[in-house]
Design an enzyme around this catalytic site. Structure first.
Site, PDB file in Angstrom:
ATOM      1  N   LYS A 116       3.209   9.559   8.827  1.00 47.05           N
ATOM      2  CA  LYS A 116       2.509   9.039  10.000  1.00 47.05           C
ATOM      3  C   LYS A 116       3.120   9.511  11.317  1.00 47.05           C
ATOM      4  CE  LYS A 116       0.169   5.091   7.854  1.00 47.05           C
ATOM      5  NZ  LYS A 116      -1.211   5.581   7.994  1.00 47.05           N
ATOM      6  N   ASP A 130       9.450   2.216   1.619  1.00 49.72           N
ATOM      7  CA  ASP A 130       8.301   2.969   2.100  1.00 49.72           C
ATOM      8  C   ASP A 130       8.155   2.682   3.594  1.00 49.72           C
ATOM      9  OD1 ASP A 130       5.825   3.948   2.837  1.00 49.72           O
ATOM     10  OD2 ASP A 130       4.837   3.374   0.964  1.00 49.72           O
ATOM     11  N   PHE A 144       0.859  -1.189   0.000  1.00 47.69           N
ATOM     12  CA  PHE A 144       0.000   0.000   0.000  1.00 47.69           C
ATOM     13  C   PHE A 144       0.890   1.232   0.000  1.00 47.69           C
ATOM     14  CE2 PHE A 144      -2.266   3.490   2.059  1.00 47.69           C
ATOM     15  CZ  PHE A 144      -3.407   3.542   1.272  1.00 47.69           C
TER      16      PHE A 144
END
Length: 423
Positions: A264, A235, A134
């Site tokens: 995040k 990532d 993702f």
């Protein structure tokens, strides 16, 4: 009208909601809703508040910045805190080479910019990603993401020159050797490796099911990239900042990526993202080719400095390992009583449990959601994930209090036993 009815009337249904809890206040690992009910937060805003809700040092840093200025746009009037945070990331991101950093606003934006940088640095266009990965909801993010529902349905053609290979998940019959063999076939049948700018992957897949990339696989990818002049992008949007028991998940491997994306938990709840990579690669785009009006917002920058200080001063990497070990031990103790459990995994405190139907032995999203709903009714917020929707991922703040963590484990055990007994 109830809040849910107002939400349905006012907000696009495309904005999905895992719960109908409307937050009123939060502190460390606990959330209270508008009705005053308390919940233990094992979601952390999807790994955003690793340092807990409203950590005092983060709040203090943001308040101090509020009294100075809230926005100038760094590309117009720069500020020292931005430079200093870049220096700190350049020093701690894995890789024994000179690095540079840019700041943007979201994880998807960090990924988009990493792709831009890779293409500018190599003069190539093609990108390889992995099934189950993702990387965001923007168009390039969707193209890279290896999961169709719900992210790609109805949004038309994806950007071209993006290819996918299977991610090694032995539990689902894909070994490291098979994944690498498929990558080799991809080079033979679909894309010349001399056209590939980058290979991007999550060191631990997030939405895809919390599957860690084996070190042998990461080493092999590094060798393939070096052989063909391809850049390796890690990532670390969900894995970064102590979640896996090290500052970054790539710290678990003997190789480094050329580019690392972060977001995040970087700023403890404030919108901030970054790309850090090899200095010469990061310098490939010309002036003005990178940036964004809100990129590196002063409040997010101030929060990020505090987050890095908290991780170091409170030993959150060690804390993540301790919490993850306790969680996995409790889950292991339930295997005989909950036959739906087929796997318990994850480094540090980036843990997951996967479920199959006890009778059919097939992935069971129904059982997984049943556990989530029972736990929610008991006051514990859980998140599901995985291509088959049969995984519960655990993302509690790493700062969770010991007594609250013990309470959460008791609720989790009771929820698993109740869901299994009702099969």
């Amino acid at each position: 009208m109830t809040l849910t009815e107002r939400k349905n009337a006012a907000i696009s249904r495309g904005v999905g909601m895992m719960t109908q809890i409307y937050a009123d206040r939060a502190e460390n690992s606990e959330i209270w809703d508008k009705e005053g009910r308390r919940y233990i937060d094992f979601a952390s805003g999807i790994a955003v508040v690793n340092t807990g809700h409203r950590h005092p040092r983060v709040i203090a840093a943001v308040k101090e910045q509020l009294d100075r200025f809230t926005h100038t746009c760094h590309q117009v009037v720069p500020y020292e805190n931005y430079v200093h945070l870049a220096e700190r990331l350049n020093a701690i991101v894995p890789g024994d080479f000179a690095k540079k950093t840019i700041f943007v606003t979201t994880g998807a934006e960090a990924v988009e910019n990493a792709i831009k940088i890779a293409r500018a640095a190599t003069g190539r266009a093609a990108i390889i990603a992995f099934g189950g990965g993702f990387h965001g909801r923007t168009f390039m993010g969707m193209a890279l993401t290896g999961k169709v529902a719900p992210y790609k349905i109805g949004f038309g053609p994806m950007p071209g020159d993006v290819f996918h290979a299977p991610f090694p998940v032995p539990l689902h019959g894909v070994s490291v050797e098979q994944s690498l063999a498929t990558l080799k076939k991809l080079f033979a049948a679909d894309v010349d490796p001399q056209r590939v700018a980058a290979i991007i992957l999550e060191p631990v897949q997030g939405e895809g099911g919390f599957y860690p990339a084996p070190s042998a696989f990461m080493k092999a990818l590094r060798e393939i990239c070096d052989q063909h002049g391809i850049l390796l992008i890690a990532d670390e949007v969900q894995t970064g900042f102590a979640r896996t028991g090290k500052m970054f998940a790539m710290d678990h491997h003997e190789v480094a990526a050329d580019l690392v994306t972060m977001a995040k938990s970087l700023a403890g709840g404030f919108p901030l993202a970054a790309v850090t990579g090899r200095a010469e690669v990061m310098d490939a785009p010309g002036p003005g080719g990178l940036g964004g009006t809100y990129g590196g917002n002063p409040l997010g920058i101030a929060a990020a400095h505090a987050v890095l200080d908290v991780i170091a001063d409170e030993g959150l990497c060690d804390r993540a390992n301790q919490l993850g070990s306790r969680l996995k031990q409790r889950l292991e103790s339930l295997r005989d009583k909950v036959p739906e459990i087929v796997d318990i995994r994850g480094p540090g405190f980036m843990n997951a449990v996967e479920f199959n139907d006890a009778t059919t032995k097939l992935p069971s999203a129904d059982f997984t959601n049943k556990v989530r709903l029972i736990a929610l009714d008991k006051g514990l917020i859980l998140l599901t994930c995985g291509v088959h929707g049969n995984v519960i991922r655990f993302l509690s703040p790493i700062t969770i209090q010991d007594n609250v963590f013990s309470e959460a484990l008791d609720i989790l055990e009771a929820s698993l036993l109740k869901a299994s007994a009702g099969r």
